[in-house]
Design an enzyme around this catalytic site. Sequence first.
Site, mmCIF file in Angstrom:
data_model
loop_
_atom_site.group_PDB
_atom_site.id
_atom_site.type_symbol
_atom_site.label_atom_id
_atom_site.label_comp_id
_atom_site.label_asym_id
_atom_site.label_seq_id
_atom_site.Cartn_x
_atom_site.Cartn_y
_atom_site.Cartn_z
ATOM 1 N N ASN A 32 0.850 -1.184 0.000
ATOM 2 C CA ASN A 32 0.000 0.000 0.000
ATOM 3 C C ASN A 32 0.887 1.235 0.000
ATOM 4 O O ASN A 32 1.987 1.215 0.556
ATOM 5 C CB ASN A 32 -0.903 0.013 1.238
ATOM 6 N N HIS A 72 0.847 5.168 1.308
ATOM 7 C CA HIS A 72 0.128 5.980 2.290
ATOM 8 C C HIS A 72 0.736 7.379 2.328
ATOM 9 O O HIS A 72 1.958 7.521 2.354
ATOM 10 C CB HIS A 72 0.215 5.330 3.677
ATOM 11 N N SER A 113 4.743 6.881 2.269
ATOM 12 C CA SER A 113 5.363 5.605 2.638
ATOM 13 C C SER A 113 4.728 4.481 1.835
ATOM 14 O O SER A 113 3.517 4.472 1.628
ATOM 15 C CB SER A 113 5.132 5.299 4.129
ATOM 16 N N ASP A 135 -2.354 0.583 8.346
ATOM 17 C CA ASP A 135 -1.131 1.337 8.038
ATOM 18 C C ASP A 135 0.012 1.035 9.009
ATOM 19 O O ASP A 135 0.793 1.921 9.366
ATOM 20 C CB ASP A 135 -1.418 2.848 8.024
#
Length: 193
Positions: free
Chosen positions: A107, A109, A136, A145
């Site tokens: 992912n 972020h 990130s 996260d």
Amino acid sequence: MLNVGILISGAGSNMLRLLEDMEQPHPGRASLVVSNTPDAAGLAKAEAMGIATQVVDHKLYRGDRSAFEAALQKILLVHEIDVICLAGFMRILGADFVSAWQGRMLNIHPSLLPKYQGLKTYQRALDAGDAETGCSVHEVVSELDAGPILGQSRVAVLPDDTASSLAARVLVQEHQLYPRVLRDFLVQFPSQA
């Protein structure tokens, strides 16, 4: 070569950068783009590049996350996806789904994790008086996260910044960081070693 599936919810600007990067010699192949919203603009962009697309409309599964995730999982398995990239996918995935993809789902972020997990990251950085923020790329784990960080890019917060101006500068960094981290991740992926 590893099959990469990209999950989106909207315009797909990070998706587009990943797809463009995979047009070059690459350890991965863009095999599928899936959206949880039927009208996501990113779907047309992926189709224009010849990438298979699917929709799993989360609204059809209201109150039944496991059924939504089962439908999503079925599509990913049919397309023999090895690694998932979340690129503006605005759904929180449940522990069972995340566990099934442990070590194979990334992912991006918009903060320097572990700072500002969740939403409204730019405004939170401004409210805190931070001198810098950024983005990130991390592995997805069941905690929001909180997975291992694979790469970060930093952006200075300017005195006259708004959440929108900051977001625009961070997005430029996202578009550079995510493709680079995905390449490195796939090169080190167990089946590639």
